[in-house]
Enzyme design. Structure first.
Site, PDB file in Angstrom:
ATOM      1  N   HIS A   6       0.814  -1.221   0.000  1.00  0.00           N
ATOM      2  CA  HIS A   6       0.000   0.000   0.000  1.00  0.00           C
ATOM      3  C   HIS A   6       0.847   1.271   0.000  1.00  0.00           C
ATOM      4  O   HIS A   6       1.953   1.292   0.546  1.00  0.00           O
ATOM      5  CB  HIS A   6      -0.925   0.004   1.217  1.00  0.00           C
ATOM      6  CG  HIS A   6      -2.051  -0.983   1.095  1.00  0.00           C
ATOM      7  ND1 HIS A   6      -3.140  -0.766   0.285  1.00  0.00           N
ATOM      8  CD2 HIS A   6      -2.234  -2.203   1.654  1.00  0.00           C
ATOM      9  CE1 HIS A   6      -3.957  -1.807   0.355  1.00  0.00           C
ATOM     10  NE2 HIS A   6      -3.432  -2.691   1.180  1.00  0.00           N
ATOM     11  N   ARG A  24      -7.661 -12.180   8.558  1.00  0.00           N
ATOM     12  CA  ARG A  24      -6.871 -11.084   9.137  1.00  0.00           C
ATOM     13  C   ARG A  24      -6.865 -11.199  10.659  1.00  0.00           C
ATOM     14  O   ARG A  24      -7.923 -11.350  11.263  1.00  0.00           O
ATOM     15  CB  ARG A  24      -7.486  -9.729   8.782  1.00  0.00           C
ATOM     16  CG  ARG A  24      -7.666  -9.445   7.314  1.00  0.00           C
ATOM     17  CD  ARG A  24      -8.493  -8.179   7.183  1.00  0.00           C
ATOM     18  NE  ARG A  24      -8.804  -7.839   5.796  1.00  0.00           N
ATOM     19  CZ  ARG A  24      -9.857  -8.294   5.144  1.00  0.00           C
ATOM     20  NH1 ARG A  24     -10.689  -9.143   5.717  1.00  0.00           N
ATOM     21  NH2 ARG A  24     -10.090  -7.906   3.896  1.00  0.00           N
ATOM     22  N   ILE A  73      -1.389  -8.072  13.432  1.00  0.00           N
ATOM     23  CA  ILE A  73      -0.821  -7.536  12.180  1.00  0.00           C
ATOM     24  C   ILE A  73      -1.846  -7.737  11.060  1.00  0.00           C
ATOM     25  O   ILE A  73      -1.741  -8.651  10.239  1.00  0.00           O
ATOM     26  CB  ILE A  73       0.551  -8.180  11.861  1.00  0.00           C
ATOM     27  CG1 ILE A  73       1.470  -8.151  13.093  1.00  0.00           C
ATOM     28  CG2 ILE A  73       1.190  -7.467  10.675  1.00  0.00           C
ATOM     29  CD1 ILE A  73       1.835  -6.765  13.612  1.00  0.00           C
ATOM     30  N   CYS A 133       3.401 -27.733 -16.393  1.00  0.00           N
ATOM     31  CA  CYS A 133       2.156 -26.945 -16.332  1.00  0.00           C
ATOM     32  C   CYS A 133       2.048 -26.146 -17.617  1.00  0.00           C
ATOM     33  O   CYS A 133       2.851 -25.233 -17.847  1.00  0.00           O
ATOM     34  CB  CYS A 133       2.175 -26.014 -15.117  1.00  0.00           C
ATOM     35  SG  CYS A 133       0.809 -24.834 -15.109  1.00  0.00           S
ATOM     36  N   CYS A 176      -0.548 -24.283 -18.713  1.00  0.00           N
ATOM     37  CA  CYS A 176      -1.193 -22.962 -18.604  1.00  0.00           C
ATOM     38  C   CYS A 176      -0.178 -21.891 -18.225  1.00  0.00           C
ATOM     39  O   CYS A 176      -0.157 -20.806 -18.790  1.00  0.00           O
ATOM     40  CB  CYS A 176      -2.294 -22.978 -17.543  1.00  0.00           C
ATOM     41  SG  CYS A 176      -3.592 -24.162 -17.828  1.00  0.00           S
ATOM     42  N   CYS A 205      -6.574 -24.041 -16.062  1.00  0.00           N
ATOM     43  CA  CYS A 205      -7.132 -25.377 -15.758  1.00  0.00           C
ATOM     44  C   CYS A 205      -6.981 -25.734 -14.287  1.00  0.00           C
ATOM     45  O   CYS A 205      -7.448 -26.774 -13.845  1.00  0.00           O
ATOM     46  CB  CYS A 205      -6.552 -26.445 -16.672  1.00  0.00           C
ATOM     47  SG  CYS A 205      -5.047 -27.220 -16.069  1.00  0.00           S
ATOM     48  N   CYS A 234      -1.803 -30.807 -14.764  1.00  0.00           N
ATOM     49  CA  CYS A 234      -0.434 -31.025 -14.260  1.00  0.00           C
ATOM     50  C   CYS A 234      -0.346 -31.587 -12.847  1.00  0.00           C
ATOM     51  O   CYS A 234       0.723 -32.001 -12.425  1.00  0.00           O
ATOM     52  CB  CYS A 234       0.367 -29.726 -14.334  1.00  0.00           C
ATOM     53  SG  CYS A 234      -0.214 -28.437 -13.217  1.00  0.00           S
TER      54      CYS A 234
END
Ligand SMILES: Cc1cc2nc3c(=O)[nH]c(=O)nc-3n(C[C@H](O)[C@H](O)[C@H](O)COP(=O)(O)OP(=O)(O)OC[C@H]3O[C@@H](n4cnc5c(N)ncnc54)[C@H](O)[C@@H]3O)c2cc1C
Length: 488
Positions: free
Chosen positions: A58, A317, A341, A405, A407, A442, A447
């Site tokens: 951020h 969180r 945190i 893999c 993709c 996928c 894979c």
């Protein structure tokens, strides 16, 4: 490195929790002449909130001025470029727009800009409809705060890199190692009790995420309560790239609202919500929240469709009643909290680590260690290489020619490296989050079994013993054919 190996029986510092805070603290402390042990109850580091977030570093515009989290957010954001460079972790500075979608919201932007200026975000400014349309053609808004310093990172690869680098600098990392008690003698920390034995120590750093209140109770320093707040995210197909920077609505009471933003790997993410949950392990995603989040996000990007989604995940969180971080020493000598945190904890983590080191440095002499290695070199991802670079990699190691893999274009060599290098993956999820194998369109349909066979081969276990993410998460009960033939 074998994270299951026997841990030393004593250390100067024991860090409880292998999330982004615990791993940053471990790496920062590794600069000094200290014996350090990091323990993580999960099967790998990065199992808690640090795994289930959107990877936003951020700018600090919308973090409440005057809070510890605002100060550490700004500092952390500025520290990230050097750290990412040192650790070979992809980081992109993409900027953000915090948008007003109705005339009533426009005055709120002034207040937020003022909040950001007080925090020290000098480059944020308000922009109008035309500039928004030029920067982000799919976003519908009438005015916005543009904050160019917002960055994005892959949170999992960051935490793995931190743990690898800490381990390379002498930190003992023990996974599947749970702190079950903190032993105190004469008001001082004497040892951390774990399921793998006691570790004598002078300092215990409580970086246990949603369990930080429980760990503080073990030490008799439990004067706060963690309120778990779930956030769900939806991953869009790479073809649905609606935005190139983070788009936030004006925030609600507990969150910044449903956002849409890019990841370093080229997907857009939608989310998160922020709902209190009872179960600290409940990372399920639900159709009702998905509908709500998409409806909110469509106010920012009307073209967004639920059909764009390829997968979903959630994180919890660790918030507290004060809505601020709880970092500091306690009445128990040597027991230091790094608790509560919540967001922007990922952003603030490098600054949190510096703060914890300073707290320890006020209590013991810290001498710099010669030969600290800040760099962690990793080969670029095969998928990101040019044709020429790929040819070179294949000549160097033919396992690069074996795409596991399809993709995400992840090679067998990359999967073997993920298992063998640093604190190495031991589960399918460990491989997935290190390499992206199974994170494409996928979602591992093609894979997953191949990765499982490589894991079995490299770990020297039978395929039935390969786990998805930790104890009990078996994938196979037996073979109908020799699965080993799949990977050769
Ligand atoms: C939905 C969501 C969105 C977020 N978005 C952002 C964002 O965009 N930007 C940002 O800056 N921050 C964001 N955050 C916040 C950020 O993810 C957290 O602040 C940060 O990850 C907290 O890190 P941690 O190391 O303190 O905790 P965790 O990552 O939770 O790590 C704690 C670790 O301690 C381990 N542990 C617990 N008990 C024990 C025990 N007894 N013994 C040993 N190990 C133990 C756990 O298994 C866990 O791995 C988000 C968080 C969530 C959930």
């Amino acid at each position: 490195m074998n994270t299951q190996q026997e841990l030393p029986a004593s250390a100067d510092v024991v860090i409880i929790g292998g999330g982004v805070c615990g791993c940053f603290i471990a790496r920062e402390l590794a600069r000094y002449q200290l014996d350090i042990i990091l323990i993580e109850k999960g099967p790998d580091v990065c199992e808690g909130a640090s795994k289930g977030n959107g990877g936003t570093i951020h700018s600090g515009v919308n973090t409440d001025h005057g809070t510890l989290k605002a100060t550490l957010c700004i500092k952390g954001n500025r520290l990230f470029p050097e750290i990412a460079e040192d650790l070979s972790v992809p980081l992109k500075t993409v900027g953000s727009l915090i948008v007003a979608t109705s005339p009533e919201e426009v005055p709120l932007l002034d207040d937020m800009l003022e909040n950001g200026r007080k925090n020290g975000v000098a480059d944020a400014r308000i922009i109008g409809r035309d500039e928004i349309a030029r920067l982000e053609p799919h976003v519908r808004a009438i005015a916005a705060i543009s904050a160019p310093s917002l960055r994005i990172v892959c949170p999992q690869r960051l935490v793995f890199a931190l743990a690898d680098n800490a381990a390379a600098n002498g930190v003992h990392v023990g996974v599947n190692t749970e702190a079950t008690d903190v032993l105190i003698e004469n008001g001082k920390v004497r040892a951390v009790r774990t399921n793998r034995g006691d570790i004598r120590t002078r300092f215990a750093v409580n970086a246990a995420g949603v369990y930080a209140d429980k760990v503080a109770e073990m030490a008799g320093a439990g004067d706060f309560k963690i309120i778990p707040r779930k956030g769900e995210y939806y991953i869009l197909d790479k073809q649905a790239q609606w935005v190139s920077r983070n788009i936030f609505p004006l925030p609600g009471e507990h969150s910044k609202g449903a956002c849409i933003f890019p990841t370093v790997d080229g997907n857009n993410l939608v989310g998160p919500n922020s709902d209190v949950v009872e179960d600290r392990e409940d990372t399920s995603t639900t159709a009702s929240v998905r509908r709500r989040v998409f409806e909110l996000a469509r106010r920012l990007v009307p073209e967004l469709r639920q059909d764009d989604m390829i997968s979903a995940f959630a994180g919890i969180r660790p918030t507290t009643e004060t809505e601020d971080f709880i970092i500091g020493p306690t009445a128990v000598e040597g027991f230091i909290n790094c608790a509560g945190i919540q967001s922007p904890g990922l952003t603030a983590a490098p600054a949190i680590a510096e703060m914890i080191v300073a707290i320890i440095g006020e209590r013991t002499e810290l001498k710099k260690k010669k030969g600290f290695k800040p760099k962690r070199k990793r080969a670029p991802r095969f998928a990101d290489c040019s044709r020429k670079e790929r040819d070179k990699l294949i000549r160097e190691d033919p396992r690069h020619a074996h795409i596991i893999c399809r993709c995400e274009i992840v090679t067998e060599k990359e999967i073997v490296d993920a298992i063998q290098e640093g604190i190495g993956a031991t589960t399918l999820n460990g491989v997935k989050f290190r390499t992206r194998a199974g994170m494409g369109r996928c979602q591992g349909g093609f894979c997953r079994s191949r990765v499982a066979m490589i894991l079995a081969r490299e770990l020297g276990v039978s395929p039935e013993k390969v786990l998805l993410r930790g104890s009990g998460s078996h994938l196979f009960v037996g073979g109908t054919k020799d699965l080993r033939k799949i990977v050769g």
